[in-house]
Design a protein around this motif. Structure first.
Motif, PDB file in Angstrom:
ATOM      1  N   PHE A 147      16.486  25.359  -9.846  1.00 55.13           N
ATOM      2  CA  PHE A 147      16.487  25.363 -11.302  1.00 55.13           C
ATOM      3  C   PHE A 147      17.609  24.492 -11.828  1.00 55.13           C
ATOM      4  O   PHE A 147      18.545  24.164 -11.112  1.00 55.13           O
ATOM      5  N   THR A 148      17.468  24.114 -13.072  1.00 48.78           N
ATOM      6  CA  THR A 148      18.509  23.358 -13.761  1.00 48.78           C
ATOM      7  C   THR A 148      18.405  23.693 -15.239  1.00 48.78           C
ATOM      8  O   THR A 148      17.505  24.418 -15.649  1.00 48.78           O
ATOM      9  N   PHE A 149      19.312  23.173 -16.012  1.00 45.98           N
ATOM     10  CA  PHE A 149      19.289  23.458 -17.446  1.00 45.98           C
ATOM     11  C   PHE A 149      19.786  22.257 -18.231  1.00 45.98           C
ATOM     12  O   PHE A 149      20.467  21.385 -17.691  1.00 45.98           O
ATOM     13  N   LEU A 150      19.421  22.241 -19.486  1.00 52.65           N
ATOM     14  CA  LEU A 150      19.858  21.192 -20.405  1.00 52.65           C
ATOM     15  C   LEU A 150      20.333  21.815 -21.701  1.00 52.65           C
ATOM     16  O   LEU A 150      19.928  22.923 -22.061  1.00 52.65           O
ATOM     17  N   ASN A 151      21.136  21.051 -22.407  1.00 51.16           N
ATOM     18  CA  ASN A 151      21.570  21.454 -23.746  1.00 51.16           C
ATOM     19  C   ASN A 151      20.604  20.805 -24.743  1.00 51.16           C
ATOM     20  O   ASN A 151      20.591  19.580 -24.888  1.00 51.16           O
ATOM     21  N   GLU A 203      14.691  12.928 -23.492  1.00 50.00           N
ATOM     22  CA  GLU A 203      14.545  12.002 -22.373  1.00 50.00           C
ATOM     23  C   GLU A 203      14.767  12.728 -21.040  1.00 50.00           C
ATOM     24  O   GLU A 203      13.988  12.564 -20.094  1.00 50.00           O
ATOM     25  N   GLU A 204      15.825  13.545 -20.972  1.00 49.37           N
ATOM     26  CA  GLU A 204      16.112  14.289 -19.749  1.00 49.37           C
ATOM     27  C   GLU A 204      15.024  15.322 -19.468  1.00 49.37           C
ATOM     28  O   GLU A 204      14.636  15.530 -18.309  1.00 49.37           O
ATOM     29  N   LYS A 205      14.506  15.951 -20.505  1.00 50.17           N
ATOM     30  CA  LYS A 205      13.441  16.933 -20.346  1.00 50.17           C
ATOM     31  C   LYS A 205      12.199  16.264 -19.762  1.00 50.17           C
ATOM     32  O   LYS A 205      11.583  16.796 -18.828  1.00 50.17           O
ATOM     33  N   ASP A 206      11.829  15.110 -20.287  1.00 50.02           N
ATOM     34  CA  ASP A 206      10.680  14.369 -19.769  1.00 50.02           C
ATOM     35  C   ASP A 206      10.864  14.023 -18.289  1.00 50.02           C
ATOM     36  O   ASP A 206       9.925  14.124 -17.493  1.00 50.02           O
ATOM     37  N   GLN A 207      12.073  13.631 -17.913  1.00 49.48           N
ATOM     38  CA  GLN A 207      12.355  13.291 -16.518  1.00 49.48           C
ATOM     39  C   GLN A 207      12.180  14.512 -15.611  1.00 49.48           C
ATOM     40  O   GLN A 207      11.604  14.411 -14.530  1.00 49.48           O
ATOM     41  N   LEU A 208      12.671  15.659 -16.064  1.00 45.62           N
ATOM     42  CA  LEU A 208      12.530  16.885 -15.274  1.00 45.62           C
ATOM     43  C   LEU A 208      11.060  17.277 -15.131  1.00 45.62           C
ATOM     44  O   LEU A 208      10.615  17.652 -14.048  1.00 45.62           O
ATOM     45  N   LEU A 209      10.312  17.182 -16.213  1.00 43.65           N
ATOM     46  CA  LEU A 209       8.893  17.529 -16.166  1.00 43.65           C
ATOM     47  C   LEU A 209       8.132  16.608 -15.225  1.00 43.65           C
ATOM     48  O   LEU A 209       7.233  17.044 -14.495  1.00 43.65           O
ATOM     49  N   GLU A 210       8.493  15.332 -15.198  1.00 43.28           N
ATOM     50  CA  GLU A 210       7.867  14.373 -14.278  1.00 43.28           C
ATOM     51  C   GLU A 210       8.186  14.713 -12.821  1.00 43.28           C
ATOM     52  O   GLU A 210       7.401  14.407 -11.923  1.00 43.28           O
ATOM     53  N   GLN A 211       9.333  15.342 -12.577  1.00 41.77           N
ATOM     54  CA  GLN A 211       9.746  15.714 -11.221  1.00 41.77           C
ATOM     55  C   GLN A 211       9.140  17.053 -10.783  1.00 41.77           C
ATOM     56  O   GLN A 211       9.410  17.527  -9.685  1.00 41.77           O
ATOM     57  N   GLY A 212       8.343  17.669 -11.641  1.00 42.46           N
ATOM     58  CA  GLY A 212       7.686  18.922 -11.272  1.00 42.46           C
ATOM     59  C   GLY A 212       8.373  20.173 -11.771  1.00 42.46           C
ATOM     60  O   GLY A 212       7.965  21.280 -11.420  1.00 42.46           O
TER      61      GLY A 212
END
Length: 94
Positions: free
Chosen positions: A16-20, A28-37
């Protein structure tokens, strides 16, 4: 109090990970995480520190896992004996 959005990858509770969400690069970071599964896990968590947010996230995950396990017949039997053991252990110590 800060706001955190958690993401989890598959059924692995350690992945797991988290973002602010208030960060300029959040989308942008959320999209990258979603692309990584990774998948969004739950609602926002409000906490004073990152450590507190992680603790809240982990405690909620453990709680949900226990509730799910207890909803099955095998899990129910396990939790019955587990709680009985904890109770008797407390009685014996007194």
């Amino acid at each position: 109090m800060a706001k955190f959005q958690f993401f989890r990858q598959g059924d692995n509770e350690k992945a797991f990970t988290f973002l602010n969400p208030e960060s300029d690069t959040f989308l942008e970071e959320k999209d990258q995480l979603l692309e990584q599964g990774f998948e969004v896990e739950g609602d926002y968590i409000y906490a004073d520190t990152q450590e507190e947010a992680i603790e809240k996230f982990k405690s909620n995950f453990v709680y949900l896992t226990q509730e799910y396990a207890a909803s099955t017949s095998a899990g129910g039997v396990y939790f019955l004996f587990s709680e009985a053991y904890k109770y008797l252990k407390g009685v014996v110590k007194k």
